[in-house]
Each structure stands twice: as structure tokens, then as C-alpha cells.
Scaffold this motif. Structure first.
Motif, PDB file in Angstrom:
ATOM      1  N   VAL A 301       0.851  -1.191   0.000  1.00  0.00           N
ATOM      2  CA  VAL A 301       0.000   0.000   0.000  1.00  0.00           C
ATOM      3  C   VAL A 301       0.884   1.237   0.000  1.00  0.00           C
ATOM      4  O   VAL A 301       1.797   1.364   0.829  1.00  0.00           O
ATOM      5  CB  VAL A 301      -0.930   0.018   1.228  1.00  0.00           C
ATOM      6  N   THR A 302       0.616   2.126  -0.944  1.00  0.00           N
ATOM      7  CA  THR A 302       1.310   3.407  -1.023  1.00  0.00           C
ATOM      8  C   THR A 302       0.347   4.501  -0.615  1.00  0.00           C
ATOM      9  O   THR A 302      -0.758   4.609  -1.168  1.00  0.00           O
ATOM     10  CB  THR A 302       1.826   3.672  -2.445  1.00  0.00           C
ATOM     11  N   VAL A 303       0.764   5.298   0.375  1.00  0.00           N
ATOM     12  CA  VAL A 303      -0.096   6.360   0.902  1.00  0.00           C
ATOM     13  C   VAL A 303       0.494   7.705   0.517  1.00  0.00           C
ATOM     14  O   VAL A 303       1.695   7.948   0.705  1.00  0.00           O
ATOM     15  CB  VAL A 303      -0.232   6.254   2.433  1.00  0.00           C
ATOM     16  N   GLY A 304      -0.343   8.568  -0.019  1.00  0.00           N
ATOM     17  CA  GLY A 304       0.065   9.920  -0.369  1.00  0.00           C
ATOM     18  C   GLY A 304      -0.955  10.923   0.126  1.00  0.00           C
ATOM     19  O   GLY A 304      -2.147  10.620   0.217  1.00  0.00           O
ATOM     20  N   THR A 305      -0.473  12.116   0.465  1.00  0.00           N
ATOM     21  CA  THR A 305      -1.365  13.181   0.940  1.00  0.00           C
ATOM     22  C   THR A 305      -1.226  14.399   0.061  1.00  0.00           C
ATOM     23  O   THR A 305      -0.166  14.656  -0.523  1.00  0.00           O
ATOM     24  CB  THR A 305      -1.048  13.546   2.395  1.00  0.00           C
ATOM     25  N   SER A 335      -9.494  -8.683  -5.237  1.00  0.00           N
ATOM     26  CA  SER A 335      -8.665  -8.199  -6.342  1.00  0.00           C
ATOM     27  C   SER A 335      -7.430  -9.080  -6.483  1.00  0.00           C
ATOM     28  O   SER A 335      -6.855  -9.545  -5.492  1.00  0.00           O
ATOM     29  CB  SER A 335      -8.251  -6.744  -6.104  1.00  0.00           C
ATOM     30  N   GLY A 336      -7.021  -9.283  -7.732  1.00  0.00           N
ATOM     31  CA  GLY A 336      -5.783 -10.004  -7.990  1.00  0.00           C
ATOM     32  C   GLY A 336      -4.559  -9.127  -7.887  1.00  0.00           C
ATOM     33  O   GLY A 336      -3.424  -9.623  -7.946  1.00  0.00           O
ATOM     34  N   SER A 337      -4.748  -7.833  -7.711  1.00  0.00           N
ATOM     35  CA  SER A 337      -3.622  -6.909  -7.586  1.00  0.00           C
ATOM     36  C   SER A 337      -2.991  -7.037  -6.211  1.00  0.00           C
ATOM     37  O   SER A 337      -3.672  -7.243  -5.214  1.00  0.00           O
ATOM     38  CB  SER A 337      -4.099  -5.473  -7.814  1.00  0.00           C
ATOM     39  N   ARG A 338      -1.690  -6.905  -6.173  1.00  0.00           N
ATOM     40  CA  ARG A 338      -0.976  -6.927  -4.900  1.00  0.00           C
ATOM     41  C   ARG A 338      -0.503  -5.550  -4.497  1.00  0.00           C
ATOM     42  O   ARG A 338       0.326  -5.414  -3.589  1.00  0.00           O
ATOM     43  CB  ARG A 338       0.220  -7.879  -4.984  1.00  0.00           C
ATOM     44  N   THR A 339      -1.014  -4.521  -5.172  1.00  0.00           N
ATOM     45  CA  THR A 339      -0.671  -3.146  -4.826  1.00  0.00           C
ATOM     46  C   THR A 339      -1.945  -2.324  -4.729  1.00  0.00           C
ATOM     47  O   THR A 339      -2.946  -2.604  -5.402  1.00  0.00           O
ATOM     48  CB  THR A 339       0.268  -2.511  -5.868  1.00  0.00           C
ATOM     49  N   ALA A 340      -1.886  -1.303  -3.885  1.00  0.00           N
ATOM     50  CA  ALA A 340      -3.006  -0.371  -3.739  1.00  0.00           C
ATOM     51  C   ALA A 340      -2.445   1.020  -3.481  1.00  0.00           C
ATOM     52  O   ALA A 340      -1.379   1.172  -2.870  1.00  0.00           O
ATOM     53  CB  ALA A 340      -3.934  -0.793  -2.604  1.00  0.00           C
ATOM     54  N   LEU A 341      -3.167   2.003  -3.960  1.00  0.00           N
ATOM     55  CA  LEU A 341      -2.752   3.392  -3.818  1.00  0.00           C
ATOM     56  C   LEU A 341      -3.820   4.141  -3.035  1.00  0.00           C
ATOM     57  O   LEU A 341      -4.995   4.136  -3.407  1.00  0.00           O
ATOM     58  CB  LEU A 341      -2.561   4.033  -5.192  1.00  0.00           C
ATOM     59  N   VAL A 342      -3.409   4.780  -1.940  1.00  0.00           N
ATOM     60  CA  VAL A 342      -4.320   5.556  -1.095  1.00  0.00           C
ATOM     61  C   VAL A 342      -3.921   7.013  -1.181  1.00  0.00           C
ATOM     62  O   VAL A 342      -2.755   7.362  -0.936  1.00  0.00           O
ATOM     63  CB  VAL A 342      -4.275   5.070   0.372  1.00  0.00           C
ATOM     64  N   ARG A 343      -4.856   7.871  -1.555  1.00  0.00           N
ATOM     65  CA  ARG A 343      -4.617   9.307  -1.639  1.00  0.00           C
ATOM     66  C   ARG A 343      -5.573  10.013  -0.682  1.00  0.00           C
ATOM     67  O   ARG A 343      -6.779   9.779  -0.712  1.00  0.00           O
ATOM     68  CB  ARG A 343      -4.834   9.825  -3.070  1.00  0.00           C
ATOM     69  N   ARG A 350     -13.273  20.209   2.974  1.00  0.00           N
ATOM     70  CA  ARG A 350     -13.454  18.891   2.389  1.00  0.00           C
ATOM     71  C   ARG A 350     -12.266  17.993   2.715  1.00  0.00           C
ATOM     72  O   ARG A 350     -11.117  18.452   2.759  1.00  0.00           O
ATOM     73  CB  ARG A 350     -13.597  18.975   0.862  1.00  0.00           C
ATOM     74  N   LEU A 351     -12.576  16.727   2.967  1.00  0.00           N
ATOM     75  CA  LEU A 351     -11.559  15.686   3.059  1.00  0.00           C
ATOM     76  C   LEU A 351     -11.859  14.695   1.948  1.00  0.00           C
ATOM     77  O   LEU A 351     -12.955  14.122   1.884  1.00  0.00           O
ATOM     78  CB  LEU A 351     -11.606  14.989   4.420  1.00  0.00           C
ATOM     79  N   ARG A 352     -10.867  14.498   1.055  1.00  0.00           N
ATOM     80  CA  ARG A 352     -11.057  13.618  -0.097  1.00  0.00           C
ATOM     81  C   ARG A 352     -10.208  12.361   0.077  1.00  0.00           C
ATOM     82  O   ARG A 352      -9.021  12.445   0.412  1.00  0.00           O
ATOM     83  CB  ARG A 352     -10.688  14.340  -1.387  1.00  0.00           C
ATOM     84  N   LEU A 353     -10.831  11.233  -0.156  1.00  0.00           N
ATOM     85  CA  LEU A 353     -10.155   9.941  -0.082  1.00  0.00           C
ATOM     86  C   LEU A 353     -10.289   9.235  -1.425  1.00  0.00           C
ATOM     87  O   LEU A 353     -11.359   9.279  -2.045  1.00  0.00           O
ATOM     88  CB  LEU A 353     -10.774   9.067   1.018  1.00  0.00           C
ATOM     89  N   ARG A 354      -9.192   8.589  -1.848  1.00  0.00           N
ATOM     90  CA  ARG A 354      -9.231   7.807  -3.078  1.00  0.00           C
ATOM     91  C   ARG A 354      -8.367   6.570  -2.880  1.00  0.00           C
ATOM     92  O   ARG A 354      -7.190   6.684  -2.536  1.00  0.00           O
ATOM     93  CB  ARG A 354      -8.737   8.620  -4.273  1.00  0.00           C
ATOM     94  N   ILE A 355      -8.948   5.429  -3.120  1.00  0.00           N
ATOM     95  CA  ILE A 355      -8.245   4.162  -2.987  1.00  0.00           C
ATOM     96  C   ILE A 355      -8.368   3.429  -4.303  1.00  0.00           C
ATOM     97  O   ILE A 355      -9.487   3.151  -4.766  1.00  0.00           O
ATOM     98  CB  ILE A 355      -8.824   3.307  -1.832  1.00  0.00           C
ATOM     99  N   ASP A 356      -7.219   3.116  -4.941  1.00  0.00           N
ATOM    100  CA  ASP A 356      -7.180   2.465  -6.249  1.00  0.00           C
ATOM    101  C   ASP A 356      -6.407   1.159  -6.158  1.00  0.00           C
ATOM    102  O   ASP A 356      -5.443   1.031  -5.392  1.00  0.00           O
ATOM    103  CB  ASP A 356      -6.499   3.360  -7.290  1.00  0.00           C
TER     104      ASP A 356
END
Length: 427
Positions: A301-305, A335-343, A350-356
């Protein structure tokens, strides 16, 4: 147990029959035959009418109060004993007994109070027409007796009743009806208020139940997903790579311990809703722990702000953490993916969240099809926010959420253009 259930459904108290004794054998003052009858008030009214009529007879040139008069007074009051169960019978009989009492030439007196009580009971219980007809019949009969039939009725030599007396009786009838109608309206308002309070309490109970269900789902779904993945890894590597299997068991132990702690906290709040929680609710400050747990399940998991981080209200902080947690749980499970991106994006109000994740979906449920997405939408909606979840254009799955934030307080001596009001940049 079966006998106790039958006793409860029949409406009888359970105390005297706690060992299976049938509830239909009742005796004493609390027996069903006398339950619900207004004995004290009826007896008190009977004494008042009987004694008061004797005093009211002085000074009136009417028939003396004899046995027949006492009998009519007794009937007019005694019938009020069933005014709660049979209000129409009570008001009709009381009015008829009062009319016969007046037609026989007996003195005016407290007999009208018995009619008033019967009228009140009938109107309050919803039998308004019966009360109106009874009072109207009493008034019309008194007019006939006082201005026409008096020639043939006792006492002998009686003349026509003065119209001023009729006006007084008319005003009395109108006042009784108006007071009874006012009491009926007030009771309906009280009943509506009670129903509204009960509905509000039920809504609060339902909302609390849904909140607890969401908390338990989010805690258990994430932890059990991690445990499931690590259990599979441990079983696969138990013989070929014992050290890796040992690491998987350690991860299982940590995830289960954390899940048990959060479940205990939720259940403790459920049992004692008035007490403060023993541990603080999770928030985005625990995101590193979530990333470590996902890494233990084989997910990077990669987390970015984006924007300047601000302190979040407890409810928003908890909702944001649970949304990210549920989204990562769905990546692990579906999911078959072994990676996820959290923004995580911080902006004004506003607080915006995005998980891909890059996908592809495993099985037929891309992004999950159970209560997880429903719970995320309920959390966002409860705060006035929005959430979108669905497949991405280039493949994979995306969860996007926006949660409102309260406006930051402005210092009275600074404005938006004042350098002192601007946040300092961190290198």
C-alpha cells in the motif's frame, strides 16, 4: 418454559405462577372481574350526590327526596362504574335517570354531576355523538317538562319553569361539552406526542444498532481477511519454509488480538451506552498500522497526501479510517492486484479519499458485494458526504469519498490575506 410463555401471552402477572401454576385462577381485590373499574371515584361520587341532594332540597318547592328519588340517583351514579368499558351505556343511562328524576318533580342538585362525568368519559373515549345525543335529550326533555308536561307531573300546582333557568341549563350543557371536547383534544395531543417520542427513541435505537453493525463488520471483515490470507500462506509454506509460516502465524496472532480488542470495545459501548469509551476511536493516525497489516496479507500500500494536514473531528476521522480499511479489505479479498494506492486530500471544508487497485477482480465480485460498500455509503451519508465505488477506466477498482469538514475558526485580528493567518510550510 412453555407454560411461562403461555402465562405471559395471556396478560397475567408471572410472579405468582413462576412454577407452572395456571394463571386463570384469580381471587382477591386484584381479580380480573373487578380489574379496571373505578370503584373509589364512583363510591365517592355516590356519597357526594346522595348527601348533596339532601342539602340542595332545602329551599326548593319540589317533591321530597323519597326512596324512588334515591333509587334514581343511585342508578345515575352506579352506572358510571362501567364508564371506561362501556361509555355509551354509562352516559345514556345517567342522562335517562337524571331526566326521570327531574320529571318526577324532585329537587335540582348534584345529579347533574353524574351526567357530566358520563359525558366526559364518552367524549374522551371517542363516542362524541352518543354524549351529544344524551345531553341534547336531557335538555329537550327538561324543556318539555318545565314548559308543557308540568301540568300533569308532580309536584301539584307547579308552574312553568322560568326561562332564565333554561338559559342556565343550556349554558351548563354547552360548558360540559366544550370542556369534554377540550380534554379529548389534549389527550389526543398527548398521545401523539408520546407516539412521536416512542418513534424517535426507536429511530435512535435503530441508528445505534446500525452503527454497531458497521463497526463490527469493519473490524471483523478486515481482520478475518488478513487472518484468512495468512492462514493460507502458513499452510502452503508449513513444510517447505517453516520460518515464513511462523511469520504468517505471528501476523495472525497480532490481527486476531487487535480484532478482539476492538470487538470488546464495541460490545462494551453497546452494554453501557452512557459511559465514555475506554479507548479512543481509531482514526487516520493509525493508517500506518493498517498498511502494515495489509503488507502482512501480501498487499503493498502506497499512501500519499495532498494539501496541509488538519485535525479532523472524531466522527470524520473514524469514518475516513473505516472507509480506507474497508477498501483495502476488498482489495485483499476480491482483487488479484498486490498493490493499492491511497490518496488523502485536505482542502477547505473537504476531506477527499481515493483508494485504487489495478485489478483484475478475482471471482464475480469486483470491489465486494456484501455489506462493506453499504456501510461505507452509510458512514459518508451520516456526515453529509458522498462516496463512489466502481471499476476504473483502465482496469481495477476505485473508491472515492468526500467528507465535509467544519470551517476553521478565523482569528478576529487576521483575515484571509494576512500572512499570520496562512499555515506555515514544512520543509
Amino acid at each position: 418454559m412453555e407454560e411461562q410463555q403461555r402465562s405471559h401471552t395471556r396478560g397475567g402477572p408471572r410472579g405468582p405462577w413462576g412454577r407452572g401454576e395456571p394463571p386463570h385462577r384469580l381471587s382477591g381485590p386484584g381479580a380480573r372481574s373487578g380489574a379496571g373499574l373505578p370503584w373509589p371515584s364512583t363510591i365517592a361520587l355516590l356519597v357526594f350526590v346522595m348527601v348533596g341532594t339532601g342539602f340542595a332540597a332545602h329551599g326548593q318547592d319540589r317533591q321530597p327526596v323519597d326512596v324512588l328519588a334515591r333509587l334514581l340517583l343511585f342508578v345515575a351514579v352506579a352506572v358510571l362504574l362501567v364508564r371506561h368499558r362501556h361509555p355509551v351505556v354509562a352516559v345514556t343511562t345517567a342522562s335517562a335517570a337524571a331526566l326521570l328524576y327531574l320529571a318526577a318533580g324532585y329537587p335540582y342538585g348534584p345529579v347533574f354531576i353524574a351526567v357530566a362525568v358520563g359525558c366526559f368519559s364518552a367524549i374522551v373515549s371517542g363516542h362524541r355523538k352518543a354524549a351529544w345525543w344524551s345531553l341534547g335529550g336531557l335538555w329537550a326533555g327538561h324543556v318539555l317538562v318545565g314548559h308543557w308536561l308540568y301540568r300533569w307531573l308532580p309536584p301539584a300546582g307547579d308552574g312553568a319553569a322560568p326561562w332564565g333557568q333554561e338559559a342556565f341549563i343550556t349554558a351548563w350543557v354547552v360548558a360540559i361539552v366544550a370542556a369534554a371536547e377540550l380534554l379529548r383534544v389534549r389527550r389526543e395531543q398527548w398521545a401523539a406526542a408520546r407516539a412521536e417520542r416512542a418513534a424517535a427513541e426507536q429511530r435512535r435505537a435503530d441508528e445505534e444498532r446500525l452503527r454497531m453493525a458497521r463497526e463490527l463488520h469493519d473490524v471483523l471483515a478486515h481482520s478475518i481477511s488478513v487472518i484468512n490470507v495468512q492462514a493460507g500462506v502458513g499452510l502452503a509454506l508449513l513444510d517447505s519454509d517453516p520460518e515464513q509460516a511462523r511469520s504468517a502465524l505471528i501476523t495472525i496472532k497480532g490481527a486476531s488480538k487487535e480484532a478482539l480488542g476492538e470487538v470488546r470495545q464495541v460490545l462494551a459501548n453497546l452494554r453501557t451506552p452512557g459511559d465514555a469509551p475506554r479507548a479512543p476511536a481509531p482514526g487516520l493516525d493509525r493508517l500506518p498500522e493498517l498498511v502494515d497489516q495489509a503488507a502482512g496479507a501480501g498487499l503493498t500500500v502506497t499512501v500519499g497526501t495532498e494539501g496541509a494536514e488538519t485535525a479532523l473531528p472524531p466522527g470524520t476521522d473514524l469514518a475516513a479510517f473505516r472507509i480506507v480499511q474497508e477498501a483495502l479489505t476488498n482489495v485483499v479479498r476480491h482483487s488479484g492486484s498486490r498493490t493499492a494506492l491511497v490518496r488523502i486530500g485536505y482542502s477547505a471544508g473537504r476531506l477527499r479519499l481515493r483508494i485504487d487497485d489495478e485489478g483484475p477482480a478475482t471471482g464475480g465480485d469486483a470491489g465486494g458485494s456484501g455489506n462493506g460498500l453499504v456501510g461505507m455509503r452509510e458512514r459518508a451519508a451520516a456526515l453529509g458526504g458522498t462516496i463512489e465505488a466502481g471499476p476504473r477506466t483502465g482496469g481495477g477498482f476505485r473508491v472515492r469519498a468526500e467528507l465535509p469538514l467544519p470551517a476553521a475558526p478565523r482569528h478576529p485580528e487576521t483575515g484571509p490575506g494576512d500572512p499570520a493567518a496562512q499555515p506555515e510550510e514544512t520543509p
